[in-house]
Structures are given as structure tokens and as C-alpha cells.
Design an enzyme around this catalytic site. Sequence first.
Site, PDB file in Angstrom:
ATOM      1  N   GLU A 128      -3.225  11.177  17.858  1.00  0.00           N
ATOM      2  CA  GLU A 128      -3.327  10.535  16.552  1.00  0.00           C
ATOM      3  C   GLU A 128      -2.990   9.062  16.760  1.00  0.00           C
ATOM      4  O   GLU A 128      -1.857   8.635  16.648  1.00  0.00           O
ATOM      5  CB  GLU A 128      -2.391  11.199  15.546  1.00  0.00           C
ATOM      6  CG  GLU A 128      -2.694  10.775  14.119  1.00  0.00           C
ATOM      7  CD  GLU A 128      -1.936  11.558  13.078  1.00  0.00           C
ATOM      8  OE1 GLU A 128      -2.263  11.405  11.892  1.00  0.00           O
ATOM      9  OE2 GLU A 128      -1.014  12.317  13.424  1.00  0.00           O
ATOM     10  N   HIS A 215      -6.436  14.435   7.759  1.00  0.00           N
ATOM     11  CA  HIS A 215      -5.726  14.727   6.500  1.00  0.00           C
ATOM     12  C   HIS A 215      -6.362  13.981   5.318  1.00  0.00           C
ATOM     13  O   HIS A 215      -5.798  13.045   4.756  1.00  0.00           O
ATOM     14  CB  HIS A 215      -4.217  14.514   6.578  1.00  0.00           C
ATOM     15  CG  HIS A 215      -3.729  13.308   7.335  1.00  0.00           C
ATOM     16  ND1 HIS A 215      -4.150  12.026   7.066  1.00  0.00           N
ATOM     17  CD2 HIS A 215      -2.826  13.203   8.335  1.00  0.00           C
ATOM     18  CE1 HIS A 215      -3.535  11.179   7.863  1.00  0.00           C
ATOM     19  NE2 HIS A 215      -2.722  11.880   8.645  1.00  0.00           N
ATOM     20  N   ASP A 272      -0.032  19.575   9.825  1.00  0.00           N
ATOM     21  CA  ASP A 272       0.589  18.265  10.082  1.00  0.00           C
ATOM     22  C   ASP A 272       2.107  18.414  10.091  1.00  0.00           C
ATOM     23  O   ASP A 272       2.848  17.514   9.676  1.00  0.00           O
ATOM     24  CB  ASP A 272       0.149  17.239   9.034  1.00  0.00           C
ATOM     25  CG  ASP A 272       0.373  15.790   9.493  1.00  0.00           C
ATOM     26  OD1 ASP A 272       0.695  15.586  10.680  1.00  0.00           O
ATOM     27  OD2 ASP A 272       0.238  14.876   8.656  1.00  0.00           O
ATOM     28  N   ALA A 307       5.929  11.820   5.646  1.00  0.00           N
ATOM     29  CA  ALA A 307       5.764  11.834   7.108  1.00  0.00           C
ATOM     30  C   ALA A 307       5.573  13.267   7.588  1.00  0.00           C
ATOM     31  O   ALA A 307       6.525  13.948   7.961  1.00  0.00           O
ATOM     32  CB  ALA A 307       6.975  11.204   7.776  1.00  0.00           C
TER      33      ALA A 307
END
Length: 379
Positions: A128, A215, A272, A307
Site C-alpha cells: 500500500e 477501500h 483493512d 486508521a
Amino acid sequence: MGTSYIVNGLVYVDHRFQERTIAMEDGKLRLLASGASVSGEVYDAAGKRVVPGFIDIHTHGAVGVDVNGATADGLEKIGRFFAGNGTTAWLASVLTDTEERTRWCIDQYRAWRGSGRAGAELLGIHLEGPFLAAAYKGAMPEHLLRTGDEALLRSYQEQAEGGIRYLTVSPEAAGVIDLIPAAGELGIVTAIGHSGADYETSMAAIAAGAAAATHTFNAMGPLHQHRPAILGAALESGVYCEAICDGRHLHPGIVRLLLKTKGLDRVVAITDSIMAAGLPDGKYHLGVNEVVVEDGDAKLASDGTRAGSTLTQNTALKNLLAFTGRPVEELLPLLTENPARLIGVFDRKGSIADGKDADLVVLGAECEIEKVFLRGRIH
């Protein structure tokens, strides 16, 4: 190990539940007729549904282990936890970090792959970043973001011995659109995200080969009727859309809208998740970031930016059922077939068919996890 069997269950085949017997040998499965004669170890799934193992292509950790700091044993710890929640295969998502730390993470993946392991199968690495723009960086450390760098990506992939399967990039970052086809040549599927790119730039990235949106709706420019931006490109085009279905990242109405817009074959349910998954509220970290988890909600200690999550895929499935009212047979591809097709492993994972890996989940009446089979063995 001889042949073992799952009998009397409703087996998810060709998107519907059928009365079938499953034979498992050498980690592979075969479908038999219901009531077929069996001889060997038998698991009786009467009254239960048997579905493919879930696949999580975007996760940063669980049970106190952060992928960016995970040794090979740490990766195995994550995999064992995931298996207990129905996730039988996954990608380790390495958050943007220093080159030194990223290479260390690659070495840990190789060490995991080179030894006998019993948890969920680690299919490879998801990078990522670091080829991201700053505007929607989320939890990415801004000083470590980079422009597109084919030489660096090639070096990483050579070190990983082909183990990098998935890459998130920002289309507007310099050099990224040229990087996308180069990544494809290296065997890496590219997703676009963490981005404020305009519609035209995003569509150029998709034309260059980007196959997914990271996402979706989160950490990207919003949809506007005059400026569709990256979100408009993701929704209009044929790319897969990742979705974090924890009820925090996406309102249930947005989940329904996403499914209506993209179709059931183009949405991928990810977690995630961070190292706090499976653990109580408290202080944790995500890569170089300090994270505070309150009521299961993970946010950066520095500024409150969300987060990652503490989601697991079995909970994601239950949330999807609650959010949409759709039957489970319609929603299962989001956790099985779709991610398998996206990252190129559908030849052996993602559905129940002859010759595929015997990674199976037995669901109870309320879709709770009753039993998990990893490569034909009960976890």
C-alpha cells in the site's frame, strides 16, 4: 494422509447451496453426489452450510502483530487467528515505510513461505504505497511517499521472488500511470486509491491496467456531479471495488449503493484490519503511526484520522447480511470468488470445485463459524 469427507451439508457450488459430499485428499477437494459411499475420516455437516474459505487481500495485522513489524512467526500468528474467523488465505499489506523496512518485510514473507505452516495461507504481499500522493494519504507517513519508480518496484519483486501480488497507487503521482503496465508485467495487480485524482487521470490509470479501487469511498476525493473524480471513475468503470464493511468506514446505505452500482461480482470485502483486531481497546500502532482504539474504532493518535479497522471477515459477512438483507449465497462472492479472481488465484481458491484447495468453512444457522478446514485439515 488418506481421504477424508464432509457429508450431509449444504455445499455452496455455482452460487447456490446443493446437497453434496466433499472428498478431501492431499489438500485438494472433489465433489461427490450426496449420499455417496465414503470410507475414511468423516465430518458430519448436517444442518450446516459449507462455503469456500474467505480471502482477505487487504489487512495490516491482528492479535498484537503489525505486518510492518511482523517476523515470519508473527505472520503465522496472524494467519492462525484469521483461520479461526473463516479467512483461509490472505495478503500481508505493507504500509508505506522506509525502503529498509519494506525489504525486511519482504524477507519475513520469504521466511514464512519457506517453512511448514499451519495457519491461513499467506498468498503474498500487498504494497500500500509508497507511490502515493499526499492529499489523501490517510495513515501514510507523508515524508516516505514517492513518485512512480519502476526500478524500485522491480527490485522489490525480485527480492520477493514474485511474491508481491497487489499494489496500491495514486494515479496523480508523477510516473504512476506508466508504472501500472510495468507492474502488470511483473505479475502485480494494481489498485488506485489514497487519491484526489480527477476523473480523467483516474480513467487513464484504469486504461493503463489498474484493476481495483482501494477501500472505495475512503481516502479518496468525493463524487461531485461536475467533478466525478477517482470515485466516479471507480464506480463507472469495470474495476473491482474494495469495501470495508464494519459500519464505520461505510454507511450501510453506501454499501447497498456500491453493490447496486457495481454488481455482486465487482465488490471485494476487505478488513483493512490492524494489530488491534481480536484485542481490546487500547494503544497500538500501524506501521510508524501510533493508533488509539476506542469502542473498536481505530484512529491515529496524532489527529484522529481513522486508521484501518478491527474487523474480521466473519463479522464483515454478518454485517453485509444485516446491511443489505440479501441472502448469504449472493454475498459470499465478495469474500471468496471476487478477491480470488482479482489477484489471480481463482484457479485454486475462491470456490468449491474439483481440484481446488480444500480450504472450507462450515457455517451455522446464523452464519457463525462452526468449523474451518485448511488444505483439508480441521483448523
